[in-house]
Design a protein around this motif. Structure first.
Motif, mmCIF file in Angstrom:
data_model
loop_
_atom_site.group_PDB
_atom_site.id
_atom_site.type_symbol
_atom_site.label_atom_id
_atom_site.label_comp_id
_atom_site.label_asym_id
_atom_site.label_seq_id
_atom_site.Cartn_x
_atom_site.Cartn_y
_atom_site.Cartn_z
ATOM 1 N N LEU A 1 0.827 -1.208 0.000
ATOM 2 C CA LEU A 1 0.000 0.000 0.000
ATOM 3 C C LEU A 1 0.862 1.259 0.000
ATOM 4 C CD1 LEU A 1 -2.806 -1.036 2.509
ATOM 5 C CD2 LEU A 1 -3.035 -0.688 0.044
ATOM 6 N N LYS A 2 1.954 1.213 0.725
ATOM 7 C CA LYS A 2 2.857 2.358 0.759
ATOM 8 C C LYS A 2 3.441 2.621 -0.628
ATOM 9 C CE LYS A 2 7.117 3.837 3.071
ATOM 10 N NZ LYS A 2 8.142 3.423 4.047
ATOM 11 N N GLN A 3 3.865 1.554 -1.296
ATOM 12 C CA GLN A 3 4.414 1.698 -2.647
ATOM 13 C C GLN A 3 3.354 2.219 -3.611
ATOM 14 O OE1 GLN A 3 7.598 1.547 -3.447
ATOM 15 N NE2 GLN A 3 8.013 1.086 -1.300
ATOM 16 N N ASN A 4 2.129 1.694 -3.491
ATOM 17 C CA ASN A 4 1.038 2.171 -4.345
ATOM 18 C C ASN A 4 0.757 3.648 -4.093
ATOM 19 O OD1 ASN A 4 0.702 -0.331 -5.495
ATOM 20 N ND2 ASN A 4 -1.051 -0.905 -4.241
ATOM 21 N N PHE A 5 0.760 4.049 -2.814
ATOM 22 C CA PHE A 5 0.525 5.450 -2.482
ATOM 23 C C PHE A 5 1.608 6.342 -3.087
ATOM 24 C CE2 PHE A 5 1.467 9.081 0.237
ATOM 25 C CZ PHE A 5 0.264 9.755 0.193
ATOM 26 N N LEU A 6 2.868 5.924 -2.933
ATOM 27 C CA LEU A 6 3.963 6.726 -3.479
ATOM 28 C C LEU A 6 3.878 6.821 -4.996
ATOM 29 C CD1 LEU A 6 6.903 5.479 -1.214
ATOM 30 C CD2 LEU A 6 5.715 7.689 -1.105
ATOM 31 N N GLU A 7 3.505 5.741 -5.645
ATOM 32 C CA GLU A 7 3.358 5.756 -7.107
ATOM 33 C C GLU A 7 2.194 6.661 -7.515
ATOM 34 O OE1 GLU A 7 3.951 5.012 -11.132
ATOM 35 O OE2 GLU A 7 5.268 4.735 -9.409
ATOM 36 N N ASN A 52 1.321 14.104 -9.050
ATOM 37 C CA ASN A 52 2.169 15.296 -9.152
ATOM 38 C C ASN A 52 2.586 15.550 -10.596
ATOM 39 O OD1 ASN A 52 2.027 15.858 -6.439
ATOM 40 N ND2 ASN A 52 3.937 14.815 -5.923
ATOM 41 N N ALA A 53 2.902 14.504 -11.326
ATOM 42 C CA ALA A 53 3.271 14.666 -12.734
ATOM 43 C C ALA A 53 2.080 15.217 -13.528
ATOM 44 C CB ALA A 53 3.731 13.336 -13.320
ATOM 45 N N ALA A 54 0.886 14.692 -13.254
ATOM 46 C CA ALA A 54 -0.301 15.169 -13.956
ATOM 47 C C ALA A 54 -0.584 16.634 -13.607
ATOM 48 C CB ALA A 54 -1.504 14.297 -13.606
ATOM 49 N N LEU A 55 -0.421 16.997 -12.339
ATOM 50 C CA LEU A 55 -0.630 18.390 -11.940
ATOM 51 C C LEU A 55 0.384 19.315 -12.608
ATOM 52 C CD1 LEU A 55 -1.443 17.999 -8.133
ATOM 53 C CD2 LEU A 55 -3.014 18.729 -9.951
ATOM 54 N N ASN A 56 1.613 18.871 -12.716
ATOM 55 C CA ASN A 56 2.634 19.670 -13.408
ATOM 56 C C ASN A 56 2.283 19.860 -14.879
ATOM 57 O OD1 ASN A 56 4.182 20.055 -11.124
ATOM 58 N ND2 ASN A 56 5.479 18.263 -11.493
ATOM 59 N N GLN A 57 1.789 18.806 -15.503
ATOM 60 C CA GLN A 57 1.392 18.914 -16.916
ATOM 61 C C GLN A 57 0.204 19.860 -17.068
ATOM 62 O OE1 GLN A 57 0.715 14.890 -18.182
ATOM 63 N NE2 GLN A 57 2.860 14.554 -18.718
ATOM 64 N N LEU A 58 -0.784 19.743 -16.145
ATOM 65 C CA LEU A 58 -1.933 20.644 -16.192
ATOM 66 C C LEU A 58 -1.499 22.093 -15.973
ATOM 67 C CD1 LEU A 58 -4.634 18.595 -14.278
ATOM 68 C CD2 LEU A 58 -4.613 19.157 -16.721
ATOM 69 N N GLY A 59 -0.543 22.282 -15.068
ATOM 70 C CA GLY A 59 -0.015 23.630 -14.843
ATOM 71 C C GLY A 59 0.650 24.182 -16.086
#
Length: 95
Positions: free
Chosen positions: A63-69, A75-82
């Motif tokens: 679950l921790k690995q899934n959360f980090l992924e 974050n990558a999607a938010l950067n692209q949207l920005g």
């Protein structure tokens, strides 16, 4: 040496002591058997709990690995949207 009838003979006293010792030994044997059963049950439950704990640890790590992924991709999607938003504001600055 004559013993009086109200006092048990030495042999009778020894037999009485041996009888009490045998009875106590029987009670001790039963108590040890009960204790052994309890210890066996506790150890069995402990083994089950150890397995559950290992599964929980594995699950937690997964679950921790899934959360980090998910956090990384979000974050990558938010950067692209920005970046898209910046481009859109440059294209039509009046809106």
């Amino acid at each position: 040496m004559t013993e009086s009838p109200e006092q048990p003979s030495r042999l009778d006293r020894i037999e009485g002591i041996l009888t009490r010792v045998a009875q106590q030994q029987e009670r001790n044997t039963e108590a040890i058997a009960d204790l052994t059963d309890n210890v066996t049950r506790v150890l069995g439950r402990s083994a089950i709990l150890d397995d559950v704990l290992l599964e929980l640890r594995d699950s937690h790590e997964e679950l921790k690995q899934n959360f980090l992924e998910n956090q990384r991709t979000t974050n990558a999607a938010l950067n692209q949207l920005g970046a898209i938003l910046v481009q859109l504001t440059r294209i039509d600055p009046q809106n």
